[in-house]
Design an enzyme around this catalytic site. Structure first.
Site, PDB file in Angstrom:
ATOM      1  N   ASN A   9       0.874  -1.175   0.000  1.00 34.86           N
ATOM      2  CA  ASN A   9       0.000   0.000   0.000  1.00 34.86           C
ATOM      3  C   ASN A   9       0.909   1.221   0.000  1.00 34.86           C
ATOM      4  O   ASN A   9       1.529   1.541   1.007  1.00 34.86           O
ATOM      5  CB  ASN A   9      -0.875  -0.039   1.271  1.00 34.86           C
ATOM      6  CG  ASN A   9      -1.672   1.244   1.453  1.00 34.86           C
ATOM      7  OD1 ASN A   9      -1.782   2.059   0.536  1.00 34.86           O
ATOM      8  ND2 ASN A   9      -2.231   1.418   2.648  1.00 34.86           N
ATOM      9  N   LYS A  11       0.127   4.296  -0.271  1.00 34.35           N
ATOM     10  CA  LYS A  11      -0.487   5.478   0.370  1.00 34.35           C
ATOM     11  C   LYS A  11      -0.284   6.728  -0.491  1.00 34.35           C
ATOM     12  O   LYS A  11      -0.216   6.626  -1.706  1.00 34.35           O
ATOM     13  CB  LYS A  11       0.049   5.660   1.794  1.00 34.35           C
ATOM     14  CG  LYS A  11      -0.038   4.384   2.607  1.00 34.35           C
ATOM     15  CD  LYS A  11       0.168   4.610   4.085  1.00 34.35           C
ATOM     16  CE  LYS A  11       0.204   3.280   4.810  1.00 34.35           C
ATOM     17  NZ  LYS A  11       0.149   3.379   6.256  1.00 34.35           N
ATOM     18  N   HIS A  95      -9.439   0.808   4.903  1.00 29.67           N
ATOM     19  CA  HIS A  95      -8.158   0.977   5.600  1.00 29.67           C
ATOM     20  C   HIS A  95      -8.386   1.857   6.835  1.00 29.67           C
ATOM     21  O   HIS A  95      -9.189   2.783   6.803  1.00 29.67           O
ATOM     22  CB  HIS A  95      -7.134   1.620   4.659  1.00 29.67           C
ATOM     23  CG  HIS A  95      -5.746   1.586   5.219  1.00 29.67           C
ATOM     24  ND1 HIS A  95      -5.313   2.510   6.143  1.00 29.67           N
ATOM     25  CD2 HIS A  95      -4.718   0.724   5.024  1.00 29.67           C
ATOM     26  CE1 HIS A  95      -4.061   2.208   6.474  1.00 29.67           C
ATOM     27  NE2 HIS A  95      -3.677   1.136   5.809  1.00 29.67           N
ATOM     28  N   GLU A  97      -6.775   4.220   8.048  1.00 27.74           N
ATOM     29  CA  GLU A  97      -6.578   5.662   7.841  1.00 27.74           C
ATOM     30  C   GLU A  97      -7.830   6.298   7.255  1.00 27.74           C
ATOM     31  O   GLU A  97      -8.144   7.451   7.514  1.00 27.74           O
ATOM     32  CB  GLU A  97      -5.341   5.905   6.957  1.00 27.74           C
ATOM     33  CG  GLU A  97      -4.066   5.657   7.748  1.00 27.74           C
ATOM     34  CD  GLU A  97      -2.860   5.258   6.916  1.00 27.74           C
ATOM     35  OE1 GLU A  97      -2.884   5.416   5.683  1.00 27.74           O
ATOM     36  OE2 GLU A  97      -1.886   4.753   7.518  1.00 27.74           O
ATOM     37  N   GLU A 167      -5.321  -5.597  10.471  1.00 25.86           N
ATOM     38  CA  GLU A 167      -4.315  -4.560  10.694  1.00 25.86           C
ATOM     39  C   GLU A 167      -4.607  -3.860  12.015  1.00 25.86           C
ATOM     40  O   GLU A 167      -5.403  -2.906  12.047  1.00 25.86           O
ATOM     41  CB  GLU A 167      -4.367  -3.537   9.563  1.00 25.86           C
ATOM     42  CG  GLU A 167      -4.081  -4.093   8.200  1.00 25.86           C
ATOM     43  CD  GLU A 167      -3.502  -3.023   7.284  1.00 25.86           C
ATOM     44  OE1 GLU A 167      -2.384  -3.225   6.812  1.00 25.86           O
ATOM     45  OE2 GLU A 167      -4.157  -1.993   7.066  1.00 25.86           O
ATOM     46  N   GLY A 173       2.474   1.736  10.866  1.00 29.04           N
ATOM     47  CA  GLY A 173       3.402   2.855  10.741  1.00 29.04           C
ATOM     48  C   GLY A 173       4.081   3.218  12.055  1.00 29.04           C
ATOM     49  O   GLY A 173       4.703   4.270  12.171  1.00 29.04           O
ATOM     50  N   SER A 213       3.478  -2.702  10.259  1.00 27.37           N
ATOM     51  CA  SER A 213       4.937  -2.722  10.411  1.00 27.37           C
ATOM     52  C   SER A 213       5.573  -4.046  10.010  1.00 27.37           C
ATOM     53  O   SER A 213       6.498  -4.540  10.675  1.00 27.37           O
ATOM     54  CB  SER A 213       5.332  -2.332  11.845  1.00 27.37           C
ATOM     55  OG  SER A 213       4.893  -1.017  12.120  1.00 27.37           O
TER      56      SER A 213
HETATM   57  C1  PEP Z   1      -0.693  -0.158   6.062  1.00 25.74           C
HETATM   58  O1  PEP Z   1      -0.743   0.990   5.710  1.00 25.74           O
HETATM   59  O2  PEP Z   1      -1.624  -0.917   5.715  1.00 25.74           O
HETATM   60  C2  PEP Z   1       0.426  -0.612   6.878  1.00 25.74           C
HETATM   61  C3  PEP Z   1       0.378  -1.818   7.399  1.00 25.74           C
HETATM   62  O3  PEP Z   1       1.469   0.258   7.043  1.00 25.74           O
HETATM   63  P1  PEP Z   1       2.925  -0.067   7.702  1.00 25.74           P
HETATM   64  O4  PEP Z   1       3.415  -1.332   7.054  1.00 25.74           O
HETATM   65  O5  PEP Z   1       3.763   1.107   7.385  1.00 25.74           O
HETATM   66  O6  PEP Z   1       2.695  -0.262   9.171  1.00 25.74           O
END
Ligand code: PEP
Length: 252
Positions: A9, A11, A95, A97, A167, A173, A213
């Site tokens: 992703n 972003k 997601h 976010e 997630e 992040g 992460s």
């Molecule tokens: C994500 O945005 O779905 C995500 C898991 O980000 P990160 O790997 O940076 O934690």
């Protein structure tokens, strides 16, 4: 057997040229892998050019969001048929976010997932609890609510091609990863919910990705867990060496 899916992703990052460059480099470094799938989700403006650059190169193209109406007076939105037209096969839906910053509700996520399915796109539906919810011991309740509502009105036949991504919001992040056991426990719980809704055969086919992460140094152990069928990767998918190492995981 579920084919692992390693999804990036991107972003709100990368110009068209940068996205095409990264996609092309990634295709070079992951060519010839037949036992796993790779998907990348660039920004809307880069979808069509990246899709063209990836033609015949074995990497799937995904969008980061979709609107549930197909066309009409919905300024600023992009529909599922238009994502197909741009070359997408997948779309990320719900997601955290989008839920956190854009007020996306469980009902919106359900509409988006159903619109994606109707247009022939595979939705990657994200679910996961916040830190506060986990500290209150409510992670299963939250995940239960999100999974059930996202798949409301979806037939068992359609459900088998849906992809879920667990997630935990506190791991996105932040550099904090759910431990492989913590993640697998929730993945197993989700698979149980799917069995209850759609039966064991369908539940066994649905891929459940882990996101939060994921990095080259933790992917092998995560992918070694029985209910973890892939990864949704943010930060580490923006750099060709780290994402291609993640794609090339070896079960730990
Ligand atoms: C994500 O945005 O779905 C995500 C898991 O980000 P990160 O790997 O940076 O934690």
């Amino acid at each position: 057997m579920r084919t692992p899916l390693m999804a990036g992703n991107w972003k709100l990052n990368l110009t068209i040229d940068e996205a095409v460059g990264l996609a092309t480099a990634l295709a070079g470094q992951t060519a010839g892998l037949t036992d796993r799938e790779v998907m990348i989700a660039p920004v809307f403006t880069a979808l069509a050019p990246v899709g063209k650059a990836l033609e015949g190169r074995g990497i799937y193209l995904g969008a980061q969001d979709v609107y549930w109406e197909s066309s009409g007076a919905w300024t600023g939105e992009v529909s599922a048929p238009l994502l197909k037209d741009a070359g997408c096969s997948h779309v990320i839906v719900g997601h955290s976010e989008r839920r956190q910053h854009f007020g996306e509700t469980d009902e919106d996520v359900n509409r988006k997932a159903r619109a994606a399915i109707k247009a022939g796109l595979l939705p990657v539906i994200c679910v996961g609890e916040t830190l506060e919810e986990r500290e209150a011991g409510r992670e299963r309740d939250v995940v239960h609510r999100m999974v059930k509502s996202a798949l409301e009105g979806v037939s068992p036949e359609d459900a088998s091609s849906v992809i879920l991504a667990y997630e935990p919001v506190w791991a996105i992040g932040t550099g904090k990863t759910a431990s492989p056991d913590q993640a697998d426990e929730i993945h197993g719980y989700i698979r149980g919910l799917l069995s209850g809704s759609f039966g064991d055969i369908v539940a066994d086919r649905i891929r459940i990705l882990y996101g939060g992460s994921v990095k080259p140094d933790n992917v092998d152990e995560l992918m070694g867990k029985p209910h973890i069928d892939g990864a949704l990767v943010g930060g580490a998918s923006l750099e060709v060496d780290s994402f291609s190492r993640i794609v090339r995981f070896e079960k730990g």
